[in-house]
Design an enzyme around this catalytic site. Structure first.
Site, PDB file in Angstrom:
ATOM      1  N   VAL A   1      19.560 -13.086 -58.869  1.00  0.00           N
ATOM      2  CA  VAL A   1      18.489 -12.078 -58.890  1.00  0.00           C
ATOM      3  C   VAL A   1      17.124 -12.779 -58.776  1.00  0.00           C
ATOM      4  O   VAL A   1      16.267 -12.389 -57.971  1.00  0.00           O
ATOM      5  CB  VAL A   1      18.549 -11.231 -60.190  1.00  0.00           C
TER       6      VAL A   1
ATOM      7  N   GLY B   1      27.918  -3.904 -69.171  1.00  0.00           N
ATOM      8  CA  GLY B   1      29.094  -3.036 -69.045  1.00  0.00           C
ATOM      9  C   GLY B   1      28.736  -1.567 -69.215  1.00  0.00           C
ATOM     10  O   GLY B   1      27.604  -1.140 -68.969  1.00  0.00           O
TER      11      GLY B   1
ATOM     12  N   GLY C   1      28.138   0.573 -71.755  1.00  0.00           N
ATOM     13  CA  GLY C   1      26.995   0.993 -72.569  1.00  0.00           C
ATOM     14  C   GLY C   1      25.678   0.614 -71.909  1.00  0.00           C
ATOM     15  O   GLY C   1      24.687   1.358 -71.980  1.00  0.00           O
TER      16      GLY C   1
ATOM     17  N   ASP D   1      35.760  -6.997 -69.634  1.00  0.00           N
ATOM     18  CA  ASP D   1      36.810  -5.977 -69.794  1.00  0.00           C
ATOM     19  C   ASP D   1      37.347  -5.377 -68.490  1.00  0.00           C
ATOM     20  O   ASP D   1      38.409  -4.754 -68.487  1.00  0.00           O
ATOM     21  CB  ASP D   1      36.305  -4.831 -70.688  1.00  0.00           C
TER      22      ASP D   1
ATOM     23  N   ARG E   1      60.261 -19.260 -82.057  1.00  0.00           N
ATOM     24  CA  ARG E   1      59.552 -18.211 -82.789  1.00  0.00           C
ATOM     25  C   ARG E   1      59.048 -17.129 -81.833  1.00  0.00           C
ATOM     26  O   ARG E   1      58.892 -17.364 -80.631  1.00  0.00           O
ATOM     27  CB  ARG E   1      58.326 -18.811 -83.489  1.00  0.00           C
TER      28      ARG E   1
HETATM   29  O1  F6P Z   1      32.993  -5.738 -74.062  1.00  0.00           O
HETATM   30  C1  F6P Z   1      33.311  -7.075 -74.153  1.00  0.00           C
HETATM   31  C2  F6P Z   1      33.988  -7.378 -75.453  1.00  0.00           C
HETATM   32  O2  F6P Z   1      34.254  -8.760 -75.498  1.00  0.00           O
HETATM   33  C3  F6P Z   1      35.246  -6.573 -75.747  1.00  0.00           C
HETATM   34  O3  F6P Z   1      36.383  -7.067 -75.087  1.00  0.00           O
HETATM   35  C4  F6P Z   1      35.308  -6.672 -77.244  1.00  0.00           C
HETATM   36  O4  F6P Z   1      35.992  -5.562 -77.774  1.00  0.00           O
HETATM   37  C5  F6P Z   1      33.874  -6.658 -77.659  1.00  0.00           C
HETATM   38  O5  F6P Z   1      33.128  -7.079 -76.539  1.00  0.00           O
HETATM   39  C6  F6P Z   1      33.528  -7.528 -78.822  1.00  0.00           C
HETATM   40  O6  F6P Z   1      32.197  -7.325 -79.133  1.00  0.00           O
HETATM   41  P1  F6P Z   1      31.347  -8.234 -80.104  1.00  0.00           P
HETATM   42  O7  F6P Z   1      31.097  -9.545 -79.410  1.00  0.00           O
HETATM   43  O8  F6P Z   1      30.109  -7.461 -80.323  1.00  0.00           O
HETATM   44  O9  F6P Z   1      32.175  -8.432 -81.333  1.00  0.00           O
END
Ligand code: F6P
Length: 325
Positions: A29, A108, A110, A134, A169
């Protein structure tokens, strides 16, 4: 760019969980912006930095040597303050104060919600680049960091396999992914895991234990079961299996290890392509968009659409895992 753009200065921020390749996106960027004659402001700590007026001027030299580094040099955060109107107004005031004409958001689900609010509610030009391990956004085959996270998890499971095999195991390995089973499925297939538990399938632990017992009768005692964090905690599943089978079980939570490390080639390259495309979309006046890559081509949809990931069919993956266990 054919069109003459009114855009003179852009901001870039990373938001939400970091992922390997975010630095490569920031670099792209910044350097693409500079090569089009734009001024660039790096916003520290995502939307929170925007609210708190925490910005740095960036140029080609400020992003030297970062293409292969994990994390993000401009840092990232989850800002609850930005979710509210008051936080968004503070962020807009900062953008105005610094005469920033448009914003590139690397993040992502949010983060896209925030970028969409800035554009749809307040009319401020934004574009989004999918930065999350994710792989849970629509309109792109890959999100930044996902492939590296999968490779990191695979490397760890290969090591777990050595001890699982030697001590006969069962191991439950918990991977990240939030509400998406993408990382778990990819990792399970790649690791040759015997079973996988993901949010997209309803788990049947009784059937799983029956398979383990059937295998045990034939001399197969070592199992790797990959679980996605969105379904069950590894430790809890480990106790369930021990109680149902009487076999020795251990659990491993890979956790944030998956978020770090140097980005793999795929993550570096998509980040770079997405970063340049984001700047070019802004110069074209194409705002409120999410940039992705589908079948190796840049793909552009609205930020709102990108958040509506359809339910993924992992049946083929599961069929192979079941056949090859
Ligand atoms: O969204 C990415 C992620 O790593 C998810 O896989 C996981 O649930 C979350 O973030 C963990 O968030 P934090 O780093 O805030 O604990």
């Amino acid at each position: 760019m054919a069109k003459v753009s009114k855009i003179k200065k852009i901001g870039v921020l990373c938001s939400g969980g970091d992922g390997p390749g975010m630095n490569a996106a920031v670099r792209a960027v910044v350097r693409a912006g500079c090569s089009y004659g734009l001024k660039i402001e790096g916003i520290m700590r995502g939307y929170q930095g925007l609210i708190e007026n925490d910005l740095i001027e960036m140029g080609p030299r400020s992003v030297s040597g970062i293409i292969g580094r994990g994390g993000t040099i401009i840092k990232t955060a989850r800002s609850s303050e930005f979710r509210a109107e008051a936080g968004q107004k503070k962020a807009l005031a900062t953008l105005k104060r610094h005469k920033i004409d448009a914003l590139v958001v690397v993040g992502g689900d949010g983060s896209y919600l925030g970028a969409n609010a800035l554009y749809q509610t307040w009319g401020f030009p934004t574009v989004g680049i999918p930065g999350t391990i994710d792989n849970d956004l629509y309109g792109t085959d890959q999100t930044i960091g996902c492939n590296t996270a999968i490779n990191t998890a695979l490397e760890a499971i290969d090591k777990v396999r050595d001890t699982a095999h030697s001590m006969e195991r069962i191991f439950i390995v918990e991977v990240m992914g939030n509400r998406s089973g993408h990382i778990a499925m990819q990792v399970a297939l790649g690791a040759g895991a015997e079973d996988v538990v993901i949010p997209e399938f309803k788990p049947d632990y009784k059937a799983m234990c029956d398979r383990i017992m059937k295998g045990a009768k034939k001399g197969k005692i070592s199992w790797i079961i990959v679980v996605s964090e969105g379904v069950v905690k590894a430790e809890a599943l480990s106790s369930t299996i021990t109680n149902m089978t009487g076999l020795e079980t251990r659990s491993v939570v890979l956790g944030h290890v998956q978020r770090g490390g140097n980005p793999c080639a795929l993550d570096r390259n998509i980040s770079t392509r997405l970063g340049v495309a984001a700047v070019e979309q802004i110069l074209e006046g194409n705002y409120g968009k999410a940039i992705g890559v589908i079948q190796d081509k840049i793909n552009i949809i609205s930020l709102a659409e990108a958040r509506k990931r359809p339910f993924e069919e992992y049946k083929e993956y599961y069929r192979l895992i079941s056949m090859l266990r």
